[in-house]
Design a protein around this motif. Structure first.
Motif, PDB file in Angstrom:
ATOM      1  N   MET A  14       0.824  -1.209   0.000  1.00 62.96           N
ATOM      2  CA  MET A  14       0.000   0.000   0.000  1.00 62.96           C
ATOM      3  C   MET A  14       0.858   1.258   0.000  1.00 62.96           C
ATOM      4  O   MET A  14       0.542   2.245  -0.682  1.00 62.96           O
ATOM      5  N   LEU A  15       1.919   1.247   0.748  1.00 61.93           N
ATOM      6  CA  LEU A  15       2.865   2.365   0.758  1.00 61.93           C
ATOM      7  C   LEU A  15       3.374   2.631  -0.652  1.00 61.93           C
ATOM      8  O   LEU A  15       3.422   3.782  -1.120  1.00 61.93           O
ATOM      9  N   ASN A  16       3.720   1.573  -1.363  1.00 62.44           N
ATOM     10  CA  ASN A  16       4.214   1.727  -2.735  1.00 62.44           C
ATOM     11  C   ASN A  16       3.116   2.164  -3.686  1.00 62.44           C
ATOM     12  O   ASN A  16       3.354   2.982  -4.593  1.00 62.44           O
ATOM     13  N   LEU A  17       1.922   1.634  -3.521  1.00 57.10           N
ATOM     14  CA  LEU A  17       0.829   1.987  -4.422  1.00 57.10           C
ATOM     15  C   LEU A  17       0.492   3.475  -4.326  1.00 57.10           C
ATOM     16  O   LEU A  17       0.321   4.152  -5.348  1.00 57.10           O
ATOM     17  N   ILE A  18       0.382   3.999  -3.117  1.00 58.64           N
ATOM     18  CA  ILE A  18       0.071   5.420  -2.958  1.00 58.64           C
ATOM     19  C   ILE A  18       1.197   6.272  -3.546  1.00 58.64           C
ATOM     20  O   ILE A  18       0.959   7.233  -4.285  1.00 58.64           O
ATOM     21  N   THR A  19       2.435   5.919  -3.228  1.00 51.93           N
ATOM     22  CA  THR A  19       3.582   6.663  -3.748  1.00 51.93           C
ATOM     23  C   THR A  19       3.613   6.635  -5.268  1.00 51.93           C
ATOM     24  O   THR A  19       3.792   7.665  -5.935  1.00 51.93           O
ATOM     25  N   ASN A  20       3.445   5.456  -5.846  1.00 51.51           N
ATOM     26  CA  ASN A  20       3.521   5.316  -7.307  1.00 51.51           C
ATOM     27  C   ASN A  20       2.399   6.070  -8.008  1.00 51.51           C
ATOM     28  O   ASN A  20       2.594   6.624  -9.097  1.00 51.51           O
ATOM     29  N   THR A  21       1.211   6.105  -7.390  1.00 56.50           N
ATOM     30  CA  THR A  21       0.094   6.800  -8.029  1.00 56.50           C
ATOM     31  C   THR A  21       0.324   8.309  -8.027  1.00 56.50           C
ATOM     32  O   THR A  21       0.055   8.987  -9.026  1.00 56.50           O
ATOM     33  N   VAL A  22       0.829   8.832  -6.930  1.00 51.98           N
ATOM     34  CA  VAL A  22       1.128  10.270  -6.894  1.00 51.98           C
ATOM     35  C   VAL A  22       2.199  10.612  -7.922  1.00 51.98           C
ATOM     36  O   VAL A  22       2.098  11.610  -8.645  1.00 51.98           O
ATOM     37  N   ARG A  23       3.231   9.791  -8.028  1.00 53.87           N
ATOM     38  CA  ARG A  23       4.273  10.023  -9.041  1.00 53.87           C
ATOM     39  C   ARG A  23       3.674  10.008 -10.444  1.00 53.87           C
ATOM     40  O   ARG A  23       4.019  10.842 -11.287  1.00 53.87           O
ATOM     41  N   ALA A  24       2.788   9.060 -10.706  1.00 57.16           N
ATOM     42  CA  ALA A  24       2.179   8.972 -12.031  1.00 57.16           C
ATOM     43  C   ALA A  24       1.374  10.230 -12.345  1.00 57.16           C
ATOM     44  O   ALA A  24       1.410  10.736 -13.472  1.00 57.16           O
ATOM     45  N   LEU A  25       0.655  10.739 -11.366  1.00 60.98           N
ATOM     46  CA  LEU A  25      -0.143  11.946 -11.593  1.00 60.98           C
ATOM     47  C   LEU A  25       0.736  13.183 -11.750  1.00 60.98           C
ATOM     48  O   LEU A  25       0.385  14.099 -12.502  1.00 60.98           O
ATOM     49  N   PHE A  26       1.862  13.233 -11.058  1.00 66.36           N
ATOM     50  CA  PHE A  26       2.810  14.327 -11.283  1.00 66.36           C
ATOM     51  C   PHE A  26       3.289  14.329 -12.733  1.00 66.36           C
ATOM     52  O   PHE A  26       3.465  15.380 -13.355  1.00 66.36           O
ATOM     53  N   ALA A  27       3.517  13.129 -13.261  1.00 69.68           N
ATOM     54  CA  ALA A  27       4.037  13.018 -14.628  1.00 69.68           C
ATOM     55  C   ALA A  27       2.963  13.181 -15.688  1.00 69.68           C
ATOM     56  O   ALA A  27       3.288  13.349 -16.871  1.00 69.68           O
ATOM     57  N   HIS A  28       1.691  13.143 -15.284  1.00 70.43           N
ATOM     58  CA  HIS A  28       0.579  13.212 -16.238  1.00 70.43           C
ATOM     59  C   HIS A  28      -0.444  14.233 -15.726  1.00 70.43           C
ATOM     60  O   HIS A  28      -1.501  13.857 -15.193  1.00 70.43           O
ATOM     61  N   PRO A  29      -0.145  15.515 -15.889  1.00 67.56           N
ATOM     62  CA  PRO A  29      -1.001  16.564 -15.308  1.00 67.56           C
ATOM     63  C   PRO A  29      -2.424  16.576 -15.847  1.00 67.56           C
ATOM     64  O   PRO A  29      -3.345  16.971 -15.123  1.00 67.56           O
ATOM     65  N   ALA A  30      -2.638  16.150 -17.088  1.00 65.62           N
ATOM     66  CA  ALA A  30      -4.003  16.145 -17.628  1.00 65.62           C
ATOM     67  C   ALA A  30      -4.863  15.134 -16.878  1.00 65.62           C
ATOM     68  O   ALA A  30      -6.028  15.411 -16.547  1.00 65.62           O
ATOM     69  N   ALA A  31      -4.308  13.951 -16.598  1.00 67.16           N
ATOM     70  CA  ALA A  31      -5.045  12.939 -15.831  1.00 67.16           C
ATOM     71  C   ALA A  31      -5.303  13.428 -14.414  1.00 67.16           C
ATOM     72  O   ALA A  31      -6.397  13.233 -13.863  1.00 67.16           O
ATOM     73  N   ARG A  32      -4.329  14.085 -13.832  1.00 66.33           N
ATOM     74  CA  ARG A  32      -4.501  14.622 -12.480  1.00 66.33           C
ATOM     75  C   ARG A  32      -5.620  15.662 -12.443  1.00 66.33           C
ATOM     76  O   ARG A  32      -6.490  15.616 -11.563  1.00 66.33           O
ATOM     77  N   ALA A  33      -5.608  16.584 -13.401  1.00 71.80           N
ATOM     78  CA  ALA A  33      -6.632  17.625 -13.435  1.00 71.80           C
ATOM     79  C   ALA A  33      -8.015  17.025 -13.617  1.00 71.80           C
ATOM     80  O   ALA A  33      -8.992  17.460 -12.987  1.00 71.80           O
ATOM     81  N   SER A  34      -8.110  16.020 -14.455  1.00 69.86           N
ATOM     82  CA  SER A  34      -9.398  15.371 -14.698  1.00 69.86           C
ATOM     83  C   SER A  34      -9.918  14.690 -13.437  1.00 69.86           C
ATOM     84  O   SER A  34     -11.115  14.773 -13.116  1.00 69.86           O
ATOM     85  N   ALA A  35      -9.023  14.033 -12.705  1.00 76.56           N
ATOM     86  CA  ALA A  35      -9.431  13.374 -11.464  1.00 76.56           C
ATOM     87  C   ALA A  35      -9.834  14.401 -10.416  1.00 76.56           C
ATOM     88  O   ALA A  35     -10.823  14.218  -9.693  1.00 76.56           O
ATOM     89  N   MET A  36      -9.094  15.498 -10.318  1.00 75.72           N
ATOM     90  CA  MET A  36      -9.403  16.516  -9.322  1.00 75.72           C
ATOM     91  C   MET A  36     -10.714  17.235  -9.620  1.00 75.72           C
ATOM     92  O   MET A  36     -11.401  17.697  -8.712  1.00 75.72           O
ATOM     93  N   ARG A  37     -11.099  17.307 -10.911  1.00 78.05           N
ATOM     94  CA  ARG A  37     -12.384  17.919 -11.270  1.00 78.05           C
ATOM     95  C   ARG A  37     -13.543  16.947 -11.108  1.00 78.05           C
ATOM     96  O   ARG A  37     -14.704  17.322 -11.281  1.00 78.05           O
ATOM     97  N   GLY A  38     -13.248  15.699 -10.807  1.00 79.31           N
ATOM     98  CA  GLY A  38     -14.301  14.704 -10.659  1.00 79.31           C
ATOM     99  C   GLY A  38     -14.725  14.062 -11.958  1.00 79.31           C
ATOM    100  O   GLY A  38     -15.689  13.286 -11.995  1.00 79.31           O
ATOM    101  N   GLU A  39     -14.033  14.358 -13.050  1.00 78.50           N
ATOM    102  CA  GLU A  39     -14.380  13.776 -14.350  1.00 78.50           C
ATOM    103  C   GLU A  39     -13.839  12.360 -14.491  1.00 78.50           C
ATOM    104  O   GLU A  39     -14.370  11.562 -15.269  1.00 78.50           O
ATOM    105  N   LEU A  40     -12.797  12.059 -13.759  1.00 71.75           N
ATOM    106  CA  LEU A  40     -12.147  10.756 -13.810  1.00 71.75           C
ATOM    107  C   LEU A  40     -12.192  10.138 -12.424  1.00 71.75           C
ATOM    108  O   LEU A  40     -11.707  10.746 -11.461  1.00 71.75           O
TER     109      LEU A  40
END
Length: 433
Positions: free
Chosen positions: A270-296
């Motif tokens: 779980m420690l790795n999963l949370i860390t890896n997901t945050v890293r992935a969203l840092f590298a993919h700002p469009a996906a992050r923005a979509s998730a933060m807007r509730g679209e994803l």
């Protein structure tokens, strides 16, 4: 020595499609410096590749999705260490760091009726009703951590240490009944189990410390039973005073092993999963923005991270119980097998041009990062719930969260077993009101 491991090309097995397999083992990098690049090279070699783990231990790495799916369900492949020929011949170093994982007596190293018995005893802690009942507690723990983070000075902090580490630690410790006073000690000891760079002396000392630690927990829950998994397992053990582990009962070794593996699976991954997901969203700002807007949905982000950057790299071990051929590669009875979840997660034969691309907005992919078949992760619903709650709460509280260093400069964890970075320095930014 088995012909499959000799260095002469003529003695090597034949890979799928008639191409000869490599004449010598591929040495996995114990420091994990280029995991995805290494997995790409392994997939190119074949569906099963002869690899060498630190300590000179040899195994077959299953590198492709369909092949791994087959191996995980093949009845001729066992998780019982008694089928490992090299182990039986005394060829595995006495203080090999991964011994505590592969030799433990628990449901992850059992098959058939023994596996069903142990899984049945543990499953009471992971019923859908009990998992859903944990939601308010996980939400509360997450927000308590975020409240504390909001009080930190405006300088880089290690998100792995201040958020991704304590949240699943508290959840799994409450589930297994581990008091707060013992939590960080147990994490330090179990975290060392996945490393393969320890000296034999360090590995032995850590295992001794781990035995004492688990002994303290079990002794405590014998004196003060509670509504937790360890107390429930002790009750099952008490039904078998002779310690034979017959029927629905539990041996002392199985009690220790089950508590240990519940902690590792419930916290380290779980420690790795949370860390890896945050890293992935840092590298993919469009996906992050979509998730933060509730679209994803955050669930889609979690599933794509599990596929694209699995928290487990190569999980040890399974064993061929007879000579067998899988996808054109011949394995000998007693050969060891690694489940290479990271490699399977980016297999172009399964995922096409999307394989190496992080795309949580696409149709939800199938993946094997939580296992498949009889040993599918019992805690998968809890893992998904924790990750979704953690991510939603984190980015809602700190919408301006940014990495404090280039992502390419992050240091990978020095292990062939798990996959993440040792730290994740971030700038929190202004917290949302």
């Amino acid at each position: 020595m088995d012909s499959a491991w000799t260095d002469t090309p003529a003695a090597c097995p034949v890979a799928h499609g008639g191409d000869p397999a490599p004449p010598a083992s591929y040495r996995l990098d114990p420091l994990g410096r280029d995991r995805h690049g290494e997995n790409e090279r392994l997939r190119a070699i074949g569906p099963l590749v002869a690899v060498e783990l630190p300590g000179g231990v040899r195994a077959w790495a299953v590198t492709r999705y369909r092949t791994l799916q087959t191996v995980l369900t093949d009845p001729r492949v066992s998780k019982d260490i008694r089928h490992w020929a090299a182990w039986n011949r005394g060829e595995v170093p006495g203080e090999w760091p991964l011994t505590a994982i592969v030799a433990v007596r628990a449901m992850t190293t059992a098959d058939g009726a023994g596996h069903r018995r142990l899984r049945g005893l543990v499953s009471q802690a992971f019923t859908p009703r009990r998992i859903e009942a944990l939601r308010p507690r996980i939400v509360s723990l997450a927000h308590d951590l975020l409240d504390r983070m909001a009080q930190l000075p405006p300088e880089p902090v290690d998100l792995r240490e201040v958020f991704a580490y304590p949240l699943p630690l508290d959840v799994i410790c409450e589930l297994i009944g581990l008091p707060a006073s013992l939590r960080h000690r147990l994490h330090a000891l179990t975290h060392a189990l996945v490393r393969v760079s320890d000296t034999p002396e360090s590995a032995a000392a850590r295992r001794e410390g781990l035995d004492r630690m688990l002994g303290e927990l079990i002794a405590l829950r014998r004196r003060e039973p509670g509504d937790d998994l360890t107390s429930a397992l002790i009750a099952a053990r008490a039904a078998d005073p002779d310690g034979h582990g017959d029927g629905e009962r539990l041996s002392e070794q199985e009690l220790f092993g089950t508590v240990l593996l519940m902690f590792i699976a419930g916290h380290e991954t779980m420690l790795n999963l949370i860390t890896n997901t945050v890293r992935a969203l840092f590298a993919h700002p469009a996906a992050r923005a979509s998730a933060m807007r509730g679209e994803l949905p955050w669930s889609a982000v979690v599933e794509e991270t599990l596929r694209w950057d699995s928290p487990v790299a190569h999980f040890p071990l399974r064993y061929a119980t007879e000579d067998l051929e899988i996808d054109g590669v011949t394995l000998r009875q007693g050969d060891a097998i690694l489940a290479s979840y990271m490699a399977a997660g980016r297999d172009p034969a399964e995922y096409g041009e999307r394989a190496a691309r992080f795309d949580p907005a696409a149709a939800a992919p199938r993946h094997l990062s939580l296992g498949h078949g009889p040993h599918f992760c019992l805690g998968a619903p809890l893992a998904r719930l924790q990750a979704e709650i953690a991510l939603a709460a984190l980015f809602e509280r700190f919408p301006a969260l940014t990495p404090a260093v280039p992502l390419a400069d992050l240091t990978p964890m020095p292990t062939v077993v798990t996959n993440s970075t040792e730290r994740l320095p971030v700038l929190l930014g202004e917290p949302a009101v």
